[in-house]
Design a protein around this motif. Structure first.
Motif, PDB file in Angstrom:
ATOM      1  N   LEU A 135       0.830  -1.210   0.000  1.00 25.29           N
ATOM      2  CA  LEU A 135       0.000   0.000   0.000  1.00 25.29           C
ATOM      3  C   LEU A 135       0.860   1.253   0.000  1.00 25.29           C
ATOM      4  O   LEU A 135       0.545   2.243  -0.680  1.00 25.29           O
ATOM      5  CB  LEU A 135      -0.940  -0.002   1.203  1.00 25.29           C
ATOM      6  N   ALA A 136       1.953   1.224   0.736  1.00 28.22           N
ATOM      7  CA  ALA A 136       2.853   2.373   0.768  1.00 28.22           C
ATOM      8  C   ALA A 136       3.461   2.617  -0.608  1.00 28.22           C
ATOM      9  O   ALA A 136       3.612   3.768  -1.043  1.00 28.22           O
ATOM     10  CB  ALA A 136       3.957   2.168   1.802  1.00 28.22           C
ATOM     11  N   ARG A 137       3.785   1.555  -1.298  1.00 29.46           N
ATOM     12  CA  ARG A 137       4.418   1.667  -2.614  1.00 29.46           C
ATOM     13  C   ARG A 137       3.525   2.423  -3.600  1.00 29.46           C
ATOM     14  O   ARG A 137       4.011   3.187  -4.439  1.00 29.46           O
ATOM     15  CB  ARG A 137       4.725   0.266  -3.147  1.00 29.46           C
ATOM     16  N   VAL A 138       2.215   2.231  -3.483  1.00 32.78           N
ATOM     17  CA  VAL A 138       1.295   2.880  -4.424  1.00 32.78           C
ATOM     18  C   VAL A 138       0.641   4.126  -3.828  1.00 32.78           C
ATOM     19  O   VAL A 138      -0.294   4.689  -4.416  1.00 32.78           O
ATOM     20  CB  VAL A 138       0.216   1.891  -4.906  1.00 32.78           C
ATOM     21  N   GLY A 139       1.100   4.551  -2.663  1.00 26.87           N
ATOM     22  CA  GLY A 139       0.598   5.791  -2.078  1.00 26.87           C
ATOM     23  C   GLY A 139      -0.745   5.693  -1.406  1.00 26.87           C
ATOM     24  O   GLY A 139      -1.491   6.683  -1.350  1.00 26.87           O
ATOM     25  N   LEU A 140      -1.071   4.535  -0.856  1.00 25.22           N
ATOM     26  CA  LEU A 140      -2.375   4.357  -0.205  1.00 25.22           C
ATOM     27  C   LEU A 140      -2.261   4.086   1.294  1.00 25.22           C
ATOM     28  O   LEU A 140      -3.220   3.645   1.920  1.00 25.22           O
ATOM     29  CB  LEU A 140      -3.145   3.202  -0.868  1.00 25.22           C
ATOM     30  N   SER A 141      -1.126   4.380   1.880  1.00 28.50           N
ATOM     31  CA  SER A 141      -0.952   4.107   3.314  1.00 28.50           C
ATOM     32  C   SER A 141      -1.979   4.824   4.170  1.00 28.50           C
ATOM     33  O   SER A 141      -2.492   4.271   5.151  1.00 28.50           O
ATOM     34  CB  SER A 141       0.458   4.525   3.751  1.00 28.50           C
ATOM     35  N   ASP A 142      -2.300   6.038   3.809  1.00 31.61           N
ATOM     36  CA  ASP A 142      -3.198   6.851   4.640  1.00 31.61           C
ATOM     37  C   ASP A 142      -4.653   6.413   4.572  1.00 31.61           C
ATOM     38  O   ASP A 142      -5.463   6.824   5.409  1.00 31.61           O
ATOM     39  CB  ASP A 142      -3.105   8.329   4.235  1.00 31.61           C
TER      40      ASP A 142
END
Length: 243
Positions: A117-124
């Motif tokens: 998720l962090a890799r694709v910018g969805l961590s938040d």
């Protein structure tokens, strides 16, 4: 160890109702390479990706992923493969983290959900129900799902359809980052400019046949002022080139 050559097809052919959708296609793809598959609707782009993934059986010829036959060794193929073919479907009432965890359980493989998720910018938004996601966010999640198990090969079928220019730019950056990590990326599209900006190499399909296979840099050098016109000509069945 994953071989340097990650995808190979030889004489790959698929017919539907007696008509060939893909005809005698031979190609290869190396680790860390982005290959764009260009062609108009009906040219055989999706058929090619499905044959490589083992989702269709060839009428003739063969395909392999990381040395595994796409038909006879499909379980091995899928372990080395990430797929984004057709519109991604999720459990909308579940969050992004839960969707990825279920995918890993279904595949029987390991992966780190938070990293994907962090890799694709969805961590938040990892704990947010996917039903609240925009189209661009859903495409990012689809990429996270396709790559959460760190595959050697990523197959993407028209991954930029319907995205706004900012989302397209972000996705292009992601594709290049996957390749920089050694992943082979094959993406189909009919958007000439996006393939030109994203891919190292392009193959052009016309009516199920290979019209061209060339490095993007070589094409730019040979056609500094008319590359788009040249590619359109090839998509419409013009003269072939390979380098």
């Amino acid at each position: 160890m994953i071989p340097q050559e990650t995808i190979r097809t030889a004489g790959l052919t698929r017919a539907f109702g007696g008509k060939e959708a893909l005809s005698d296609l031979t190609l290869s793809l190396s680790a860390g390479e982005v290959c764009g598959v260009l062609g108009p609707n009906g040219a055989g782009k999706t058929t090619l990706l499905k044959l490589i993934a083992g989702l269709l059986r060839p009428t003739a010829g063969r395909a392999s992923v990381c040395g595994f036959d796409s038909v006879r060794q499909q379980d091995d193929v899928l372990r080395h493969l990430g797929l984004l073919i057709e519109t991604p479907v999720f459990y909308d009432h579940l969050c992004a983290q839960e969707n990825l965890a279920l995918h890993l359980a279904y595949m029987g493989t390991a992966g780190v959900v938070d990293d994907a998720l962090a890799r694709v910018g969805l961590s938040d938004v990892g704990e947010q129900p996917v039903g609240q996601f925009s189209l661009g966010m859903r495409q990012r999640l689809a990429l996270a799902r396709a790559t959460v198990h760190r595959p050697a090969v990523l197959l993407l079928d028209e991954p930029l359809n319907g995205l706004d220019p900012i989302a397209v730019r972000d996705m292009r950056t992601l594709f290049r980052s996957f390749a920089a990590d050694g992943m082979s990326v094959m993406l189909s599209s009919h958007i000439l400019g996006e393939v030109e900006q994203t891919a190292d190499r392009v193959i052009v399909l016309s009516q199920g046949k290979l019209a061209a296979a060339a490095q993007i840099d070589a094409l730019r050098a040979a056609h500094p002022h008319d590359l788009e016109d040249h590619l359109i000509k090839l998509m419409n069945g013009g003269s072939s080139c390979r380098n």
